[in-house]
Design a protein around this motif. Sequence first.
Motif, short mmCIF file in Angstrom:
data_model
loop_
_atom_site.label_atom_id
_atom_site.label_comp_id
_atom_site.label_asym_id
_atom_site.label_seq_id
_atom_site.Cartn_x
_atom_site.Cartn_y
_atom_site.Cartn_z
N ARG A 6 10.02 -5.99 10.13
CA ARG A 6 8.89 -7.50 10.23
C ARG A 6 8.52 -7.55 11.72
NH1 ARG A 6 8.58 -12.67 6.60
NH2 ARG A 6 6.44 -12.37 6.14
N GLN A 7 6.98 -7.25 11.67
CA GLN A 7 6.26 -7.60 13.04
C GLN A 7 6.19 -9.10 12.98
OE1 GLN A 7 5.32 -4.97 15.03
NE2 GLN A 7 6.61 -3.87 13.45
N ASP A 9 3.67 -10.32 13.52
CA ASP A 9 2.07 -10.72 13.81
C ASP A 9 1.75 -11.89 12.55
OD1 ASP A 9 1.79 -7.71 11.52
OD2 ASP A 9 2.33 -9.75 11.07
N VAL A 26 -5.82 -4.51 16.20
CA VAL A 26 -5.23 -3.70 14.91
C VAL A 26 -3.71 -3.68 14.83
CG1 VAL A 26 -5.13 -1.37 13.81
CG2 VAL A 26 -7.40 -2.38 14.79
N GLU A 30 -2.35 -5.49 11.50
CA GLU A 30 -2.59 -4.64 10.70
C GLU A 30 -1.74 -4.80 9.49
OE1 GLU A 30 -2.20 -0.22 11.69
OE2 GLU A 30 -0.20 -0.34 10.93
N SER A 31 -0.64 -5.19 9.49
CA SER A 31 0.08 -5.41 8.23
C SER A 31 -0.41 -6.60 7.28
CB SER A 31 1.67 -5.58 8.54
OG SER A 31 2.39 -6.09 7.43
N TYR A 34 -3.77 -5.32 6.03
CA TYR A 34 -3.51 -4.31 4.70
C TYR A 34 -2.89 -4.94 3.80
CZ TYR A 34 -3.11 0.30 2.90
OH TYR A 34 -3.20 1.41 2.25
N GLY A 35 -1.94 -5.63 3.78
CA GLY A 35 -1.42 -6.47 2.66
C GLY A 35 -2.26 -7.27 1.86
N TYR A 51 -9.28 -2.30 4.72
CA TYR A 51 -8.67 -2.40 6.02
C TYR A 51 -9.61 -1.81 7.29
CZ TYR A 51 -5.63 -0.16 9.49
OH TYR A 51 -5.05 0.45 10.82
N PHE A 139 3.69 -13.92 1.97
CA PHE A 139 3.69 -12.63 2.65
C PHE A 139 2.87 -12.77 3.95
CE2 PHE A 139 4.08 -11.53 -1.80
CZ PHE A 139 4.96 -10.66 -1.84
N PHE B 6 10.27 -10.60 0.33
CA PHE B 6 9.17 -10.85 0.85
C PHE B 6 9.12 -10.05 2.12
CE2 PHE B 6 9.53 -14.92 -1.80
CZ PHE B 6 8.74 -14.49 -2.96
N ALA B 7 9.82 -10.41 2.93
CA ALA B 7 9.67 -9.57 4.27
C ALA B 7 9.86 -8.21 4.03
CB ALA B 7 10.72 -10.17 5.03
N ALA B 10 6.38 -7.12 2.63
CA ALA B 10 5.43 -7.42 3.84
C ALA B 10 5.53 -6.33 4.88
CB ALA B 10 5.49 -8.68 4.59
N GLY B 11 6.69 -5.99 5.46
CA GLY B 11 7.00 -4.94 6.32
C GLY B 11 6.46 -3.49 5.76
N LEU B 13 3.84 -3.06 4.00
CA LEU B 13 2.37 -3.02 3.72
C LEU B 13 1.70 -2.59 4.91
CD1 LEU B 13 2.02 -6.21 1.57
CD2 LEU B 13 1.46 -4.01 0.93
N ARG B 14 1.65 -1.26 5.18
CA ARG B 14 0.89 -0.77 6.28
C ARG B 14 0.03 0.30 5.63
NH1 ARG B 14 1.77 -2.85 11.06
NH2 ARG B 14 3.52 -4.15 11.33
N PRO B 15 -1.09 0.72 6.40
CA PRO B 15 -1.89 2.02 5.87
C PRO B 15 -1.14 3.48 6.38
CG PRO B 15 -2.80 1.10 7.89
CD PRO B 15 -1.83 0.13 7.47
#
Lengths: 180, 702
Positions: A6-7, A9, A26, A30-31, A34-35, A51, A139, B6-7, B10-11, B13-15
């Motif tokens: 988990r960032q 961000d 970015v 990003e996360s 993108y989410g 995105y 989220f 959730f975490a 969420a973690g 969810l990246r392209p």
Amino acid sequence: MESVIRQGDDRPAEVPLLPLDTSEVVARYESMVYGIAVAHTRCRGDADDVYQDVFLTYHRRQPECRSEEHRKAWLITTALNCARSVTRSSWRTRVVPLNPETAEPTDQFRFATEEQDALFGALRSLPETYRTALYLFYFADLPVARIAELLGVGAAAVKMRLSRGRGLMRDRLQGGYFDE
Amino acid sequence: MSDDIFAEIAGQLRPGEQTRDELLRTIAAEEAGWPGPDADTRVAPAPAKTAGRWPMLGWVAAAALALVAGIALVPRLTPAAMEVADPPQVGAARPAGLPDDTVGGADEIDEPEPVAAAASDYATLYAAVRKAAERWYGGGRDGALIDAESAGGRAPAPMPMAAAAADSAAASGSYETNTQVAGIDEGDLVKSDGRTIFIATGSKVALVSAAGAGSRELARIDTAAGDAGPDLSGDRYVVQGSVVDLMLHGSTLVVLVTEYEPQLDQLPNSSTTAYVPYTAIQTKALLYDVSDPAHPSFLTSLGQSGAYLTSRLVGDLLYLVTEHVLTDDIAADQPETFVPLVSEGRARSLLDAADCAILPYPDGPRYAVASSIDLAKRTRIDSESVLGGSQTVYLNADNLYLGAADYEKALSKKARKAAGVPELREVWGTRLTRIALQDGELDVAGQGVVPGTVINQFALDEYEGHLRVAVTVSGETTNRGWLSQPALYVLDSDLKIVGSLPRLAKNESVQSVRFEGPIGYVVSFERIDPLFALDLSRPEQPTVMSALKIPGFSTYLHPWADGRLLGLGMDADNNGMTTGLKLSMFDTSDPFDVTEQVNVKVPFDDSEALYNHKAVLVDTEVGLIGFPAVSWSSDRVSPRYVVYRYADGAFTLEEKLRPKVSQDGYGVRGLTLNGDLYIASSAGVDVYRVDGFDQLAALTLT
């Protein structure tokens, strides 16, 4: 797939981080972007488009952000609107299987576990009103007051959406789909 | 659910890396703030409530309603100015698609609003397309859309033309799709002449006899077969999609399908499965003779560039509107790469430059393409395209109006003043194009702009030579606030604003609109629900006549009989939270005192009828209202077809029927034919007696 870390961000930034160049923005958001894109579009290709569009728009417009919160709000709002725009547009989302029998279903974002897939799938199946509120709350870790501000509604309305959205999520995760 | 999941989600969810790399490459190749000292990029969007280039499109879906009623455009009081309607200001030599964007921000200058111009030649059109493409895709994407190889594979072939034959009249007891304009049909997934029901089911069309208990499937048309199918003779790979709509004219069935081409150049070279975007090549009107519904026969195919937007039928004339987005590279010396085309059978031809109008600020390299097709003669009469695209189409007997949201260029100071919103610092608008219809000939005859966005086709209506447009105006105020308000504009035939109500309410947005001759109704919403009545007897000076406050809001309005207006929408509590579906009957007999005569809570959560008027069945003769609805309130999703009766001033829930529904749950239609109720979808047909709802027959279409 990225590592499950988990960032930071999506935590409210107390320290002013402005300015960053776009690639740093970015990396940082990003996360989050993108989410939102995955939650609000129909397939992965659309999410990718959202995105890219959000950050390209950011790059080209260089919005004047007064604070890091301000920048985050800009990105969230732009991502939501962009997702809507992409979902509505008639040419990006047409996916016709080459061979209906063997083709993969519409390419969806896949999570590590079935439970995670089911949870996020249930979220995506909600009407937009509830989906957005739930997404931003759970989220993107936004407080109710910020969500209210972003969506232009009162805090009470956000709480109602969260409450009803949770109920709908529960229904969807427990029940089957059609009762026929 | 623990917070951990959730975490964890969420973690993830990246392209993909490829997507990210592509973005970072583009960013690295472009200077920040591209494309330079352009007005659009200078103006930073207000982050708090607004968006980047996409204005808020009615996000907030809670709350109550304002029914704005009574746009009384009394014919006798229309202005003398109407009689001397100026010639349309189009066809000017200046290519208006090339705005002078080297000047400063929109705020500082008071530029004139350019009008749409017809391209004088392909070179002018190319310049406009290229400009639009650059604005849209940016300059950094590896020369996308610019000066590349030929698209190829579009060699003309001989066109097979079927002989014309007279259409027989429709049978009695006919079904009419619920449409906006009386007498003008709109394409839909289900059509019937009272004798046969035509149902789109995937790439096929099922023909089912409407024979009560004896109803059965008579035949099935496969649109992908033979000459109706895609042209596979070239070197391009073409796929024909599902049937998008049907139109029925006498014994001629029009089946609308879109051909797609996969963008195989976007395939990654390393992965085993991939998302492949499909580009809409053309939308075809496939004409079939269904005079013998057991043996439908293919007549001809008339196509045009782009994905399907909508269709209308006026007399013998079919109007087909598509949106054509350029996704392949373009080249100045290859007009086929940037000019829309039309097809008859396998033969294709490009539109003349004179038939390609250019909006002042095209929102990307996209065209709206409109064609008129004479169904009696089975031939295309004319075509017209507008660079700048369209999302909203309104057509009456005289004009075709295209509405295109303009996210490229905020309204100029002059336009803001003309629209009565000088307090807005930055506001986006909707570009309107009027295409005059004369025996099937299409001519761009006017262009204008109103601030804000339109919700759907019902927001536009022409009456006595004036176009009325209901919009939601959103924008940043001069003191950096954010404003969203429903507004109404009256425009003349040149699409210049002659009258307006720029602030019908504060901080609300339009939910539904219906014009009924000289009267108009607009439902907007907020938390509390004013219902206004407007007097528009003088187009220049519309005024509010009355206001009523009720909870909930209607998303569809239908003129009933005897001074009644039916509203279908959502109920809401005092917090403005929607609580389910609702039917309302408004008493509009006195526009100075509009009241909600009665309402009933519909025990369902969602309905296609909220978004698609064609899903609504209204039979005022027998007082029947039918629509599909789904309920989530139990532990499952339950689709139903609900039937209400309105009689003696009250709604009665007649029946909740279980329709056969396809997987997506959409496209369920109810038809009342000869005393029976047919509920049809791509999954099947159920037949009930209207009186008592005994089930007479059930057919499954698989």
